[in-house]
Design a protein around this motif. Sequence first.
Motif, PDB file in Angstrom:
ATOM      1  N   MET A 296       0.829  -1.189   0.000  1.00 36.03           N
ATOM      2  CA  MET A 296       0.000   0.000   0.000  1.00 36.03           C
ATOM      3  C   MET A 296       0.872   1.251   0.000  1.00 36.03           C
ATOM      4  SD  MET A 296      -3.190  -0.959  -0.121  1.00 36.03           S
ATOM      5  CE  MET A 296      -2.585  -2.177  -1.287  1.00 36.03           C
ATOM      6  N   ALA A 297       0.404   2.296  -0.650  1.00 35.07           N
ATOM      7  CA  ALA A 297       1.182   3.519  -0.814  1.00 35.07           C
ATOM      8  C   ALA A 297       0.842   4.546   0.262  1.00 35.07           C
ATOM      9  CB  ALA A 297       0.928   4.115  -2.189  1.00 35.07           C
ATOM     10  N   ARG A 298       1.782   5.460   0.457  1.00 35.36           N
ATOM     11  CA  ARG A 298       1.568   6.605   1.356  1.00 35.36           C
ATOM     12  C   ARG A 298       1.515   7.851   0.476  1.00 35.36           C
ATOM     13  NH1 ARG A 298       4.525   9.936   5.332  1.00 35.36           N
ATOM     14  NH2 ARG A 298       3.154  10.081   7.151  1.00 35.36           N
ATOM     15  N   ILE A 299       0.363   8.547   0.496  1.00 31.74           N
ATOM     16  CA  ILE A 299       0.082   9.562  -0.521  1.00 31.74           C
ATOM     17  C   ILE A 299      -0.330  10.863   0.150  1.00 31.74           C
ATOM     18  CG2 ILE A 299      -1.372  10.132  -2.519  1.00 31.74           C
ATOM     19  CD1 ILE A 299      -1.766   6.985  -2.733  1.00 31.74           C
ATOM     20  N   PHE A 300       0.319  11.955  -0.255  1.00 34.14           N
ATOM     21  CA  PHE A 300      -0.024  13.299   0.205  1.00 34.14           C
ATOM     22  C   PHE A 300      -0.825  13.998  -0.875  1.00 34.14           C
ATOM     23  CE2 PHE A 300       1.707  17.840   0.390  1.00 34.14           C
ATOM     24  CZ  PHE A 300       0.700  18.279   1.249  1.00 34.14           C
ATOM     25  N   ILE A 301      -1.975  14.582  -0.482  1.00 33.86           N
ATOM     26  CA  ILE A 301      -2.875  15.234  -1.431  1.00 33.86           C
ATOM     27  C   ILE A 301      -3.094  16.676  -0.992  1.00 33.86           C
ATOM     28  CG2 ILE A 301      -5.133  15.175  -2.559  1.00 33.86           C
ATOM     29  CD1 ILE A 301      -5.317  12.217  -1.685  1.00 33.86           C
ATOM     30  N   THR A 302      -2.693  17.633  -1.823  1.00 35.35           N
ATOM     31  CA  THR A 302      -2.950  19.029  -1.486  1.00 35.35           C
ATOM     32  C   THR A 302      -4.396  19.382  -1.831  1.00 35.35           C
ATOM     33  OG1 THR A 302      -2.270  19.942  -3.635  1.00 35.35           O
ATOM     34  CG2 THR A 302      -0.550  19.604  -1.986  1.00 35.35           C
ATOM     35  N   GLY A 303      -4.943  20.339  -1.075  1.00 32.10           N
ATOM     36  CA  GLY A 303      -6.306  20.791  -1.347  1.00 32.10           C
ATOM     37  C   GLY A 303      -7.321  19.680  -1.214  1.00 32.10           C
ATOM     38  N   SER A 304      -7.276  18.966  -0.090  1.00 28.16           N
ATOM     39  CA  SER A 304      -8.103  17.757   0.029  1.00 28.16           C
ATOM     40  C   SER A 304      -9.255  17.880   1.007  1.00 28.16           C
ATOM     41  CB  SER A 304      -7.216  16.561   0.396  1.00 28.16           C
ATOM     42  OG  SER A 304      -6.224  16.888   1.331  1.00 28.16           O
ATOM     43  N   THR A 305      -9.727  19.110   1.260  1.00 29.42           N
ATOM     44  CA  THR A 305     -10.880  19.266   2.147  1.00 29.42           C
ATOM     45  C   THR A 305     -12.207  19.311   1.391  1.00 29.42           C
ATOM     46  OG1 THR A 305     -10.626  21.687   2.127  1.00 29.42           O
ATOM     47  CG2 THR A 305      -9.568  20.460   3.933  1.00 29.42           C
ATOM     48  N   ASP A 306     -12.144  19.408   0.065  1.00 27.93           N
ATOM     49  CA  ASP A 306     -13.384  19.364  -0.718  1.00 27.93           C
ATOM     50  C   ASP A 306     -13.040  18.981  -2.151  1.00 27.93           C
ATOM     51  OD1 ASP A 306     -12.370  21.677  -1.951  1.00 27.93           O
ATOM     52  OD2 ASP A 306     -13.665  23.032  -0.820  1.00 27.93           O
ATOM     53  N   GLY A 307     -14.074  18.841  -2.979  1.00 30.54           N
ATOM     54  CA  GLY A 307     -13.903  18.620  -4.406  1.00 30.54           C
ATOM     55  C   GLY A 307     -13.126  17.363  -4.748  1.00 30.54           C
ATOM     56  N   LEU A 308     -12.323  17.456  -5.809  1.00 31.20           N
ATOM     57  CA  LEU A 308     -11.584  16.299  -6.307  1.00 31.20           C
ATOM     58  C   LEU A 308     -10.553  15.800  -5.307  1.00 31.20           C
ATOM     59  CD1 LEU A 308     -11.031  17.395 -10.015  1.00 31.20           C
ATOM     60  CD2 LEU A 308     -12.655  15.695  -9.160  1.00 31.20           C
ATOM     61  N   GLY A 309      -9.924  16.718  -4.565  1.00 31.42           N
ATOM     62  CA  GLY A 309      -8.939  16.296  -3.580  1.00 31.42           C
ATOM     63  C   GLY A 309      -9.552  15.447  -2.488  1.00 31.42           C
ATOM     64  N   LEU A 310     -10.707  15.860  -1.990  1.00 35.14           N
ATOM     65  CA  LEU A 310     -11.408  15.088  -0.973  1.00 35.14           C
ATOM     66  C   LEU A 310     -11.848  13.743  -1.530  1.00 35.14           C
ATOM     67  CD1 LEU A 310     -12.744  14.731   1.785  1.00 35.14           C
ATOM     68  CD2 LEU A 310     -14.711  16.042   0.923  1.00 35.14           C
ATOM     69  N   ALA A 311     -12.381  13.740  -2.738  1.00 35.86           N
ATOM     70  CA  ALA A 311     -12.827  12.491  -3.362  1.00 35.86           C
ATOM     71  C   ALA A 311     -11.655  11.520  -3.532  1.00 35.86           C
ATOM     72  CB  ALA A 311     -13.483  12.776  -4.707  1.00 35.86           C
ATOM     73  N   SER A 312     -10.500  12.039  -3.949  1.00 32.38           N
ATOM     74  CA  SER A 312      -9.321  11.184  -4.094  1.00 32.38           C
ATOM     75  C   SER A 312      -8.884  10.623  -2.737  1.00 32.38           C
ATOM     76  CB  SER A 312      -8.164  11.966  -4.717  1.00 32.38           C
ATOM     77  OG  SER A 312      -8.408  12.246  -6.071  1.00 32.38           O
ATOM     78  N   ALA A 313      -8.884  11.472  -1.717  1.00 29.05           N
ATOM     79  CA  ALA A 313      -8.487  11.026  -0.384  1.00 29.05           C
ATOM     80  C   ALA A 313      -9.414   9.920   0.113  1.00 29.05           C
ATOM     81  CB  ALA A 313      -8.489  12.205   0.584  1.00 29.05           C
ATOM     82  N   GLN A 314     -10.706  10.099  -0.085  1.00 24.72           N
ATOM     83  CA  GLN A 314     -11.669   9.085   0.348  1.00 24.72           C
ATOM     84  C   GLN A 314     -11.444   7.770  -0.378  1.00 24.72           C
ATOM     85  OE1 GLN A 314     -15.167  11.423  -0.582  1.00 24.72           O
ATOM     86  NE2 GLN A 314     -15.569  11.853   1.590  1.00 24.72           N
ATOM     87  N   SER A 315     -11.294   7.828  -1.696  1.00 24.76           N
ATOM     88  CA  SER A 315     -11.129   6.611  -2.489  1.00 24.76           C
ATOM     89  C   SER A 315      -9.836   5.877  -2.145  1.00 24.76           C
ATOM     90  CB  SER A 315     -11.142   6.946  -3.986  1.00 24.76           C
ATOM     91  OG  SER A 315     -12.402   7.426  -4.381  1.00 24.76           O
ATOM     92  N   LEU A 316      -8.746   6.628  -2.012  1.00 23.97           N
ATOM     93  CA  LEU A 316      -7.467   5.995  -1.699  1.00 23.97           C
ATOM     94  C   LEU A 316      -7.469   5.394  -0.299  1.00 23.97           C
ATOM     95  CD1 LEU A 316      -5.179   8.672  -3.343  1.00 23.97           C
ATOM     96  CD2 LEU A 316      -5.334   6.268  -4.052  1.00 23.97           C
ATOM     97  N   LEU A 317      -8.108   6.068   0.642  1.00 23.42           N
ATOM     98  CA  LEU A 317      -8.224   5.521   1.990  1.00 23.42           C
ATOM     99  C   LEU A 317      -9.084   4.261   1.971  1.00 23.42           C
ATOM    100  CD1 LEU A 317      -7.098   6.423   4.761  1.00 23.42           C
ATOM    101  CD2 LEU A 317      -9.289   7.536   5.185  1.00 23.42           C
ATOM    102  N   ASP A 318     -10.168   4.290   1.203  1.00 23.73           N
ATOM    103  CA  ASP A 318     -11.028   3.109   1.070  1.00 23.73           C
ATOM    104  C   ASP A 318     -10.256   1.910   0.524  1.00 23.73           C
ATOM    105  OD1 ASP A 318     -13.211   4.531   1.970  1.00 23.73           O
ATOM    106  OD2 ASP A 318     -14.068   4.873  -0.018  1.00 23.73           O
TER     107      ASP A 318
END
Length: 261
Positions: A1-23
């Motif tokens: 599993m990877a360790r991933i930093f996402i900028t601008g992740s409190t809404d929009g595409l960043g949040l969606a990416s964070a949710q999916s990757l965490l899932d």
Amino acid sequence: MARIFITGSTDGLGLASAQSLLDDGHEVIVHARTTGRLGAVQELIDRGALGVVGDLSDTAQTRDLADQVNRSGPVDAVLQNAGVLGGPHIFQVNVVAPYLLTALIHRPHRLIYLSSGMHRGGRFRLAGPDGPGGGDGSRGRGGSGGGDGSGAPSRVSYSDSKLYVTALSAAVARLWPDVLSNAVDPGWVPTKMGGPGAPDDLRLGHLTQEWLAASTDPGALTSGGYWHHQHRQQPNAAVLDPHLQDELLDYLAQLTGERLT
């Protein structure tokens, strides 16, 4: 599993990416502009995500953000998602901050930069005859320099900023062959930035960057691409011009005091 930093992740595409990757079982570092905004991702933090804070319109806070990430340990991928549509900080947030984070975060295996199809309408117009931010345009490539006292070029459009960051992605791919560096056009999707009437598929809008950040598919293990919905496309020709890439890198190095090596 990877360790991933996402900028601008409190809404929009960043949040969606964070949710999916965490899932999917990855370790995720989420980013908020302010401590107060971390509340928007509290559910992800409760599930194990790490939260970091920094305003990308502020150079000192951007540097501190990189330090927070480095102190947390190595990351496998950085997803440069944060961006603004306009305003006085568009060059700082959309171009300078991704450059600084690229230069300062301990080198990951993969870098993904959010671009836009609108980059094709952008123009390189960085430095006039008086140096960065001055004069009347860069080698006659349209527009004017100017600046706001920070050394950044004036009258930067969203299209310009996305042209620059797409060229930055290609430059990193050329200079760092040990890193997979790619740019993604997420499409016009219904986020806060895109607006509720945006016609593209929201899921497809964040799928490609997640795939590039973590997948072992052969396509995701390539570098120097400009992607839209997992299909590699041809960007604005200026993106692939090594002379323009070097001009951009030199400009950003002068502006920030940090050079990619």
